[in-house]
Scaffold this active site. Structure first.
Site: not given
Ligand code: ADP
Ligand code: TRP
Length: 328
Positions: A113, A195, A198
């Protein structure tokens, strides 16, 4: 019901996607009714990367509606917003005294980040893992259903719990990342670049509020190649990801058929993507429709948050009083 405690959170930084669903939400739903569950919207965490607070409240409602649409029952679990629980920032403060700059700077998510937002490397970003630890430890959480990307944060939460216990006396359990399958899930982006997330490439991310047409279009465009030329070849990760998605949303026979085609070197990715696209549409449609319905009922969403806040604070205040007694 087991009285073991489960805690997990999702940041309110945008629309939920398949990674959130299969990495986190699906496990939440399976755990409800079997454990004492606390699930929350991590709105303070969102501020570390999305400092504009204007959209924040709206996003909290949106994530909450999506949580319920995915199958969480507010009668069975405690659903709340992180910023409604002042005991969390208090524990965060205590844990910050036990966290070293060096280890925080070494965290993979911080490095990533900091690279992405060089003009806003704020202290909240650096101490992201201590706030996350406070989220979990405030409820004495034992199991934390999360995707693979959160493993390192959980390891840090265990370290902070251990340090607190060692210095001030046994207070916190050491929480572990939890998944019902054999390993933690990681859904890749459809363009094969890291990965699914969002705020990264929106065209390569399938959101739970995407229309049927958009889902079909995105899957059609997913990265593939000419196919293997040797039987039983290892899969490149972007192909493995398509098979993983198919395993998650399609009938097993279909998955096995395409797997066999791949191993025999006669796979037709166009057909596979068509099938996957149609199954994905069937999978997402009810979630999307339920979310729209829930979002229109703001009174209901607010009442869920209010009840959740009360339940979460009752538990959190017990922990913070215990921690205060040991600490000062
Ligand atoms: P993002 O990374 O999209 O902003 P968050 O950080 O809010 O999402 O993640 C919320 C949950 O979703 C966490 O438990 C995270 O491990 C899971 N998560 C987010 N992206 C993935 C992914 N690509 N594959 C598996 N789990 C994910
Ligand atoms: N850091 C998590 C993520 O980015 C979100 C989160 C915040 C969380 N606090 C938590 C997850 C506590 C589990 C438990 O996905």
């Amino acid at each position: 019901m087991k009285n073991e405690i489960v805690v997990s959170g999702i940041r309110s930084t945008g629309n939920l996607h398949l990674g959130n669903y299969f990495g986190a939400m699906q496990n939440y739903v399976k755990m409800q009714g079997h454990y004492e569950c606390y699930f929350f919207v991590a709105d303070y965490h969102s501020l570390t990367t999305h400092p504009d607070a204007k959209e924040l409240k709206n996003n909290v409602y949106k994530v909450l509606a999506e949580n319920i649409a995915c199958g969480l029952d507010p009668e069975k679990v405690t659903l709340y917003a992180q910023s409604d629980i002042p005991e969390i920032p208090e524990l965060y403060l205590m844990l910050n005294m036990l966290a070293y700059k060096g280890e925080l700077e070494k965290t993979a998510s911080f490095k990533e980040k900091a690279r992405a937002q060089p003009d806003n490397i704020n202290a909240g970003l650096l101490t992201y893992p201590t706030l996350m630890s406070a989220d979990i430890l405030i409820h004495k959480g034992k199991y934390v259903p999360v995707g693979k990307d959160q493993e390192q944060h959980l390891e840090m939460a265990r370290n902070f719990a251990q340090r607190f216990n060692y210095r001030y006396g046994e207070t916190f359990p050491e929480p572990i990342a939890f998944n019902f399958g054999t390993s933690l899930v990681k859904i890749q982006s459809l363009d094969g670049q890291g990965k699914m997330s969002k705020s990264e490439n929106e065209n390569a991310t399938i959101y739970l509020n995407d229309s049927d047409e958009l889902i079909l279009k995105k899957i059609k465009k997913a990265k593939t190649d000419q196919g293997p030329t040797q039987p039983n070849s290892p899969m490149p990760d972007y192909i493995e990801n398509l098979f993983l998605l198919m395993k998650l949303v399609s009938h097993e026979d279909k998955y096995l058929k395409y797997l066999n085609d791949y191993n025999q070197c006669n796979i037709r990715y166009g057909d596979m993507k068509n099938d996957l696209g149609n199954d994905m549409v069937q999978f997402i449609k009810p979630i999307r429709e339920k979310t729209i319905e829930l979002k229109q009922d703001e009174t209901y969403i607010k009442s869920v948050l209010k009840i959740g806040q009360e339940k979460a604070r009752t538990n959190a205040s017990k922990t913070i009083q215990e921690a205060r007694k040991k600490w000062v």
